[in-house]
Design an enzyme around this catalytic site. Structure first.
Site, PDB file in Angstrom:
ATOM      1  N   LYS A 272       0.823  -1.207   0.000  1.00 46.06           N
ATOM      2  CA  LYS A 272       0.000   0.000   0.000  1.00 46.06           C
ATOM      3  C   LYS A 272       0.860   1.260   0.000  1.00 46.06           C
ATOM      4  O   LYS A 272       0.582   2.211  -0.727  1.00 46.06           O
ATOM      5  CB  LYS A 272      -0.921  -0.009   1.230  1.00 46.06           C
ATOM      6  CG  LYS A 272      -1.663   1.299   1.492  1.00 46.06           C
ATOM      7  CD  LYS A 272      -2.610   1.672   0.375  1.00 46.06           C
ATOM      8  CE  LYS A 272      -3.375   2.951   0.700  1.00 46.06           C
ATOM      9  NZ  LYS A 272      -4.212   3.397  -0.435  1.00 46.06           N
ATOM     10  N   GLU A 273       1.894   1.260   0.803  1.00 41.35           N
ATOM     11  CA  GLU A 273       2.700   2.475   0.981  1.00 41.35           C
ATOM     12  C   GLU A 273       3.627   2.743  -0.200  1.00 41.35           C
ATOM     13  O   GLU A 273       3.803   3.886  -0.606  1.00 41.35           O
ATOM     14  CB  GLU A 273       3.529   2.372   2.262  1.00 41.35           C
ATOM     15  CG  GLU A 273       2.719   2.439   3.553  1.00 41.35           C
ATOM     16  CD  GLU A 273       2.282   3.867   3.875  1.00 41.35           C
ATOM     17  OE1 GLU A 273       2.452   4.753   3.030  1.00 41.35           O
ATOM     18  OE2 GLU A 273       1.764   4.084   4.988  1.00 41.35           O
ATOM     19  N   SER A 274       4.241   1.700  -0.740  1.00 43.51           N
ATOM     20  CA  SER A 274       5.307   1.931  -1.730  1.00 43.51           C
ATOM     21  C   SER A 274       5.227   1.031  -2.947  1.00 43.51           C
ATOM     22  O   SER A 274       6.127   1.078  -3.795  1.00 43.51           O
ATOM     23  CB  SER A 274       6.673   1.722  -1.069  1.00 43.51           C
ATOM     24  OG  SER A 274       6.826   0.360  -0.681  1.00 43.51           O
TER      25      SER A 274
END
Length: 473
Positions: free
Chosen positions: A328-330
């Site tokens: 999700k983040e990266s």
């Protein structure tokens, strides 16, 4: 004598409660009745308790804007009742969200006065409830897939296929009837994958668009509403799943005055032309999960698996939770950077890393270490209560990772004050988050949760056979 004693003991054993098991199909449960509140008692208390399907499609409010389809109708019914009050005492609604398959049981136990499911729901003989006049008639079930993949026109083409359904879906009985016909033709049955209780019907539709699930069945109005948000969805309208059904509200059988008021209201109610304006504005950019196990992503995950497993293990976590957060983040890109400070695979800030004793977060190892330790610190300091199950605990930790733990704790307190479950993020505390900060933080937690569930479905292929780490939560 010994034989008689053994037989007696065996009979006693059979009468004892069985261990908790997955819910199986069977005769409807006959529930004990609670006290009935008809319209006079409701007016006296000034509160109408409405049991709603916790799906965001049917109930939900974002920063004061009604999003769920039932919210508009319920607010109009509130105005209708107040407009016909003889003593000038106004009634207010108390919204009580529950899983769809729990709604009628809760009504019969006296936990609410009215059930507004927003989906097809059929009362069983064991429930002493009464349905309103139809809210919607001729509501068909639609098979939903993704554009570009195979279309289906006949039920036998689904033989051996897997459908993904939410608990309480009206499609469950319909599929059972199709399977009976398939069995007569000696064809393989349709398989049903019942999803995790953290997912509602709109989540399943998003995961179908993302390629995580392949096929589902939903009511046509729900499918058409969410196709405005999820344009890759495909509906096989030529395939008849079952006869069209009717949507109703439900009250206790003895609440005849309330039932009569509902029917009079429904005869005059018209759905607002602009009902979906706020819905479209709120959700258009939120429901965008992607398939996290495409070939390139799987290769990146396999390369990162040792470091994710190492630091998850040190903190007593499931490594797939770290993997889902990193996706999700990266998008599993170790060199990802944000203009506001977060960096690396876990998109953690230098200040957050320093709080857990990690000074340099440039390498993959130190970045994952900082992220894992920070998550573990949040869990330990704020969400260690044994009242939280592990899936809900992780949801609270993710919400705190995104918004700050003190803010999330304040939301739990507000949920408790309103009679919501402060130990359940999904569909309970998240309602407070949607009202206070909007849908962004809720979408963040939901997206990570969906990626985790996608990874968890493929756990056996993602973990080496010779060494399993941290059992499923």
């Amino acid at each position: 004598m010994i034989r008689s004693s053994m037989l007696f003991a065996l009979c006693l054993t059979l009468l004892l409660p069985l261990p908790a098991m997955a819910r199986l199909a069977g005769p409807p449960e006959v529930l004990a009745s609670g006290k009935v509140r008809d319209l006079a008692e409701i007016r006296s208390s000034r509160v109408l308790r409405v049991l709603v399907n916790q799906s965001r499609n049917s109930s939900g409010e974002v920063k004061g804007q009604p999003i769920g389809v039932e919210y508009h109708r319920l607010r109009a019914f509130e105005q209708y009742l107040n407009g016909h009050a003889r003593d000038g005492q106004e009634i207010s609604l108390k919204i009580i969200p529950k899983a769809k398959d729990q709604l009628l049981g809760a009504l019969q136990r006296g936990e609410g006065d009215l059930v507004a499911p927003g989906e097809l729901l059929e009362a069983q003989p064991g429930h002493a409830v009464s349905s309103s006049d139809p809210i919607a008639s001729n509501v068909p079930l639609l098979l939903v897939g993704i554009k570009g993949e195979r279309r289906y026109t006949r039920p036998e083409q689904l033989s051996g296929k897997t459908l993904t359904l939410t608990t309480g879906s009206a499609a469950g009985d319909a599929v059972s009837q199709i399977n009976q016909r398939l069995a007569l033709r000696k064809l393989a049955p349709i398989k049903i994958e019942w999803v995790d209780p953290s997912l509602a019907v709109e989540d399943v539709l998003e995961m179908v668009q993302g390629g995580i699930f392949h096929l589902t069945i939903v009511e046509q109005p729900i499918a058409e509403r969410w196709s405005k948000i999820l344009p890759k969805l495909r509906f096989d309208r030529q395939l008849k799943i079952s006869d069209p059904g009717e949507e109703h509200w439900f009250v206790r059988r003895d609440a005849s005055m309330l039932r009569a008021s509902i029917d009079r209201f429904l005869k005059t109610y018209k759905t607002p032309a602009d009902q979906d304006v706020a819905f479209l504005r709120t959700y258009r950019r939120q429901y965008q999960v992607h398939y996290p196990l495409a070939r390139a992503d799987r290769q990146r995950l396999e390369k990162l698996r040792p470091v994710l497993q190492k630091h998850a293990g040190e903190q007593g976590m499931d490594w797939l939770n770290l993997a889902a957060l990193a996706f999700k983040e990266s998008a599993l890109q170790p060199n990802a950077k944000s203009g506001s400070g977060p960096t690396g695979l876990m998109q953690i800030t230098p200040s957050a890393a320093q709080r857990v004793g990690v000074s340099n977060i440039q390498s993959v190892d130190s970045n994952v270490q900082a992220g894992a330790k920070y998550l573990a610190m949040i869990r330990r300091k704020f969400f260690s209560s044994p009242k939280l199950n592990e899936r809900e605990r992780m949801a609270f930790v993710l919400a705190a990772y995104n918004m700050g733990p003190e803010r999330v704790q304040g939301m739990r307190n507000e949920a408790r004050r309103r009679g919501l479950n402060p130990n359940q993020w999904f569909f309970q505390v998240e309602r407070i988050a949607m009202e206070q900060v909007g849908v962004g933080a809720v979408s963040y937690v939901n997206s990570v949760n969906k990626y985790y569930l996608a990874f968890d479905r493929e756990r056996d292929s993602l973990e080496p056979r010779e060494r399993k780490v941290v059992s499923r939560k």
